[in-house]
Structures are given as structure tokens and as C-alpha cells.
Design a protein around this motif. Sequence first.
Motif, PDB file in Angstrom:
ATOM      1  N   SER A  75      49.216  34.335  45.619  1.00  0.00           N
ATOM      2  CA  SER A  75      47.900  34.152  46.232  1.00  0.00           C
ATOM      3  C   SER A  75      47.229  35.494  46.510  1.00  0.00           C
ATOM      4  O   SER A  75      46.002  35.585  46.548  1.00  0.00           O
ATOM      5  N   ASN A  76      48.043  36.548  46.716  1.00  0.00           N
ATOM      6  CA  ASN A  76      47.471  37.882  46.905  1.00  0.00           C
ATOM      7  C   ASN A  76      47.100  38.538  45.581  1.00  0.00           C
ATOM      8  O   ASN A  76      46.323  39.496  45.557  1.00  0.00           O
ATOM      9  N   GLY A  77      47.684  38.051  44.492  1.00  0.00           N
ATOM     10  CA  GLY A  77      47.490  38.704  43.202  1.00  0.00           C
ATOM     11  C   GLY A  77      46.567  37.976  42.257  1.00  0.00           C
ATOM     12  O   GLY A  77      46.571  38.262  41.047  1.00  0.00           O
ATOM     13  N   VAL A  78      45.758  37.048  42.757  1.00  0.00           N
ATOM     14  CA  VAL A  78      44.856  36.280  41.890  1.00  0.00           C
ATOM     15  C   VAL A  78      43.947  37.177  41.044  1.00  0.00           C
ATOM     16  O   VAL A  78      43.735  36.902  39.863  1.00  0.00           O
ATOM     17  N   PRO A  79      43.403  38.298  41.605  1.00  0.00           N
ATOM     18  CA  PRO A  79      42.523  39.141  40.771  1.00  0.00           C
ATOM     19  C   PRO A  79      43.206  39.736  39.546  1.00  0.00           C
ATOM     20  O   PRO A  79      42.523  40.140  38.606  1.00  0.00           O
ATOM     21  N   ALA A  80      44.537  39.792  39.525  1.00  0.00           N
ATOM     22  CA  ALA A  80      45.247  40.382  38.386  1.00  0.00           C
ATOM     23  C   ALA A  80      45.429  39.397  37.236  1.00  0.00           C
ATOM     24  O   ALA A  80      45.878  39.783  36.156  1.00  0.00           O
ATOM     25  N   PHE A  81      45.091  38.102  37.444  1.00  0.00           N
ATOM     26  CA  PHE A  81      45.236  37.092  36.401  1.00  0.00           C
ATOM     27  C   PHE A  81      44.030  37.110  35.464  1.00  0.00           C
ATOM     28  O   PHE A  81      42.934  37.517  35.839  1.00  0.00           O
ATOM     29  N   ARG A  82      44.275  36.633  34.252  1.00  0.00           N
ATOM     30  CA  ARG A  82      43.165  36.432  33.325  1.00  0.00           C
ATOM     31  C   ARG A  82      42.332  35.229  33.759  1.00  0.00           C
ATOM     32  O   ARG A  82      42.802  34.354  34.486  1.00  0.00           O
ATOM     33  N   LYS A  83      41.113  35.162  33.271  1.00  0.00           N
ATOM     34  CA  LYS A  83      40.255  34.023  33.596  1.00  0.00           C
ATOM     35  C   LYS A  83      40.721  32.777  32.845  1.00  0.00           C
ATOM     36  O   LYS A  83      41.221  32.898  31.714  1.00  0.00           O
ATOM     37  N   PRO A  84      40.574  31.586  33.428  1.00  0.00           N
ATOM     38  CA  PRO A  84      40.127  31.315  34.797  1.00  0.00           C
ATOM     39  C   PRO A  84      41.222  31.684  35.804  1.00  0.00           C
ATOM     40  O   PRO A  84      42.330  31.125  35.760  1.00  0.00           O
ATOM     41  N   LYS A  85      40.937  32.621  36.675  1.00  0.00           N
ATOM     42  CA  LYS A  85      41.937  33.237  37.532  1.00  0.00           C
ATOM     43  C   LYS A  85      42.615  32.225  38.460  1.00  0.00           C
ATOM     44  O   LYS A  85      43.847  32.166  38.541  1.00  0.00           O
TER      45      LYS A  85
END
Length: 683
Positions: free
Chosen positions: A245-255
Amino acid sequence: MSKLTDVPKRILIGRALRSDKLGETLLPKRIALPVFASDPLSSVAYAPGEVLLVLSVAGVSAYHFSPWIAVAVVVLMFTVVASYRQNVHAYPSGGGDYEVATTNLGPKAGLTVASALLVDYVLTVAVSIASGVENLGSAIPFVVEHKTFCAIAMIVLLTLMNLRGVKESGKLFAIPTYIFVLGVFAMILWGAFRGLVLGDTMKAPTADYTIHAEQGGLAGFALVFLLLRAFSSGCAALTGVEAISNGVPAFRKPKSRNAATTLALMGGLAVTMFCGIIVLAMTTGVKMAEKPATDLLHNGHPVGSGYTQNPVISQVAAAVFGDGTLPFIILAAATALVLFLAANTAYNGFPLLGSILAQDRYLPRQLHTRGDRLAFSNGIVLLAGAAAILVYIYGADSTRLIQLYIVGVFVSFTLSQIGMVRHWNRHLTTEKDQAKRRRMHRSRAINAFGATFTGLVLVVVLVTKFSHGAWVALLGMVIFYVTMTAIRKHYDRVADEIAAADSPDDEIARPSRVHSIVLVSKVHKPTLRALNYAKLMRSDSLEAVSVDVDPADTKALRAEWERRGIEVPLKVLASPYREITRPFIEYVKSLRKESPRDVVSVFIPEYVVGHWYEHLLHNQSALRLKGRLLFTPGVMVTSVPWQLDSSEAAKVRARKRAEWNAPGSVRRGPVAQPKKEKAATKK
């Protein structure tokens, strides 16, 4: 000198990446799973053992409670996973528990959660590395003999890997993590096949041992307390769940969707492995004791201090695959390696959370800065330093370190889920769609159940582990909380002080007059350049000031001044104690005292040199003087540079490195949006 430091930096972490390359560092789900979930996945290597160790206090007869404890852990795991799936959809910015608590419970609750998570991330690195070193040390004696050194060396290695970037470190960690997962599943399936289909009798190395119960015949409250303690120990399997949940910005879209899918996959794998190992441990007769030297009996006699108690997963693998077989060795090696890599969960969670806290002015702004490889380098280094200190203090002893564990993560679990309950309550007051309201009611029930469950675990952990070291984790949380509060107050105070006034007649912005001073020691080219530059400023008054530290030099200065006919008046300050800084500062202050609304502008000639050792030979008086003038209100300081010949060499070196970032380069602000994402946004 800068080249000597820049070349090793490029070798260790690679060439710098442009901001528009950020999209290339984002993670697909197959890489995100080992990056963010290596901690909860690897915890199945020691969580079942923690359950059996606690139950051993009441003897082997208490082992039959372990499946029920496993069921309770499974229920909690699914509850927490379900809750965090809601989190990543509702709060996809990467704030995780911190953002949920801050938004719904207020800044103090958010700061408490942040403090707990920061402590937990540091402990994740320390515990995982120490545990991995101990597992590796069973095969390599050198590691055991120097385990503190080896643990710190492993922290340094992981730090360098993460400084190379999230995606690159994820690729390095993916293979051993998947080997570990496949190895555990192979062990569970082969064990089930042997037991259910072939009817084989599988016996762990400790199957024929017995346990001397420290507290036999427990009943009533004592038994309930023991079971709660065993349950809280088994909850080590949940550590690291919040990292996704803290690392969502590091995922590809759709994040959000990718993060939620990864979270569900992680929960399913962890639960299956945890339950499978518990069942196989019961089937193969594994015995564990908190004090094996005295409480573990073989043929009625204590095994003694020379006995090494192997982890549950190792004993189960020996029973299923056979001790010393190739599958056993592969699983043992993968287990040791994945325990090292479990620290990577913290290496991704801590810097992201630190960046968000820095953006909210609770931590130094440097933590919001991306490094050469688009990773939050300052946060990575800070985490490594804190973990290394902890490992050194506790001698890389996982038994002592693990007592500090879990407290922080359950503080964040509880407050986060309470915050989510309030989140749903707030949205239910405005939502009219009945289908959405039903989903919200269901989500609120899950979060409320999770808050109650994790709150109970937190109380049990505090009661059972406080005197064994949990107080250190609480102290760490308090230190983080107080420090972040002080940093926020400092930034707020500075912001108030420097805020631009609404009135155009602000006295600070519009001084009455400007009195310029040029600091002079001799009449040479740097002095003449400073005088000419000061004349161009068109100040209300201009004078040259020299400090009389040597009468002969002062006499020569006056004579040269008159010979050249310099129009700027020269004032010489007496200095009976041969000081330069004090008389000059006192003179500037006297000017300010005579006319408080005037501004004094000081011009200081300085040499620009090309070698580091030349700094020791020049500009020392100027540096001390500037340092003092910075604390004098109403004084502006201007350095007038004069480039010496040696500075040309530095200029050439800088030109050759034009495509590189200097080691001390500073970056600020968000990274540029990748070109592909820009095009998609325009569409």
C-alpha cells in the motif's frame, strides 16, 4: 578530486537516469511481488516455529492447538489483505497507513503510524539480515564467527543494489524469491502425496524427542494467555503486508488494480505456505523448545548446550525430501537467501514513506529527492545506516532482535483500519446509490473486524514482549514522533518568517539606503575587480575597509591607494589583537545601529582555485567572515570571484564530465512525466 569519487559511483550504481525515464523503472506485477512481498513470504520460514516455541511451554500436548492458531492467523491475514485492497484503491498516492490515518484520524494519528512504520522497516532489515546470516552460518562456520561483520556487509550490498534502482533490484531478487516459493509448494505437495497417496511415514529429526513442560497442566486464563501469545508470535507472518500500500506509485498503470492484485496473490501464497508447513510439522512430529538445551529431551535426557535447534521448515524438508538430498539443499539455500532479500521490502517501503513525510515537512526535504537512478537514495542510505547500527548493538542476534519486532506493524494496522472505518462512515453519509452503499457496509465490516483483531494482537504483543525488548521499539517510535514534530515546527516557523508581506511598503523589502563596503587587504586585481563591481551597484555610499593587523602592510596599502588615486575612500580599522573578523563585524554592526533601516552590502574578493588542497591556502578569512555576517541582520554578502590559473584545469575536468552528475548534485521536485504518459494524458 570529484572525478575520483564519481567514477566509483558510476561503477557501483550505474549511470544517472533522466527524469523522463521514470516510466521505465515502474514495476510489472511479476517483479513487484518479490520486491514488495519478500518479507511476508519469507516469514513463513520462521513464523510456524515461533508458534511451536510458545506452545512448548505447556509441553507437546499443547501442539494440537497449533492448527487452530494457524486458522486464526489465516483469518487475520485475509482480513488485513482485504482491508489493504481497499486502501490501495482509496489512497493510491503511496501514503498507505500514514495517509489513511492522517486523513481520517488527524495529523497526530498519522504521525504515530508513520513513526511505527519507520521503526518496523528498520527492524525488518535488521531481523531479516540477522536471521539470514544465522541460517547461512549453519553451513559456513566463518559467517557464524563474524556474523556482525557479515550482517553489516550484507546491508551494504543490499543498499548498493537498491541504489541502482527499484526495477534492477527487483530483477535480482525475483529469481531466489520464486525458487523459495516453488520449493515450499513442492515440499507441501510432495509431503501430501507421500502421506495421503503412498501412505509413507515421514518423521522429522526431532520426532522421537519429548519436551519438558515449563508450565504443565495449564487451564483457564493461563491457557488462554498462552494461546494468545502463540497467536501473536505466529502473526510475524503478517509483517510487510503494508509495504504494497506504501509502494503503489512504483507499480505500472493501472497502479491501484495492479497493487491490489499483487496484494491478493501475496496473501494467498503466504497463507498456503504457512498452513502447509504447520500441517506438515504436526504430521512429521517436529519438536521445538524455547530453551532446547534443558527442555528438549532425547531418550529422557536433555540434549545439552551443544545441540543446534534447526528451524521448522528445515526439519520438515528433511522429513519430506530426506536430509541432505538435492531438493533439501536447494530449499535450504533458497530459504537462507530469501531471508536476506526480505529486507528489500523495507528498502522499498521506507524511502517511499520518507519521501511522503518529507513532502509534508515532517522529515528533511532531501528525503523527497530522487537520486541518480531515480530511486529515493537518501532514504535508502538512512535506512541502511539505522539498521546497521541496530545490528551492531545487538550483535546480529535474531533472537534478541525479533523481540522488538511486530509492535510497530500492528500499531499501523490498527490505526489504519480504524481510519478506514471512519472513511466509510464519512462516505456513507453522502452516498445514495444502494449498490455502492452495500459495498461500503461490507468494507466497513471488514475494516472494523480487522481493527478489533489487530488491536487485540497489539495488546497481547505489548504485554508478552514488553520486558523482552518491545520497549525499545516503542522508544524508537517516540523518538521518531518527537523528531518529526520538531522538524515540522521548524519548517513552519521558517515559512512564517520568510512569507512575503501583502503590503507593497514592506520595510524589509525596501530599505532606506544601501551602504556598500569592499573588504580590502592589498591593492591587486581581485580588489580592483571588487571595487569596480561595487561601483556598478550604484549604492548610496561606497567605501573600502581594511583591518590593521600589520602596521607595515597597512602603511603600504595607504601609499598604494594614494598613488593610484582610487576615488573610493579607504577606512582602516584598528585591531590591537591582530584579529580580522571581530573588528570588521563590529564596524558593520555600528553602521546598522546608526541607521537601522539601512542595508549594508559587503563585497568580498575571493580566489577560485582548481585543486582541493589550494582551498586550505586561500579564502579562510573570507569564509569565517561570511559565516559571521550571515547572523547579522540587514547585511548582504557578495563574493567577487577571481579565477586563478589552476581553476582552468578544474574547468576542463568539468567539461569532460558534462554528461555526468557530480557526486554532490542536488535534485528537487517531482520527476518529469514520461513521454508516453504525456501522450496518453493528452488523448
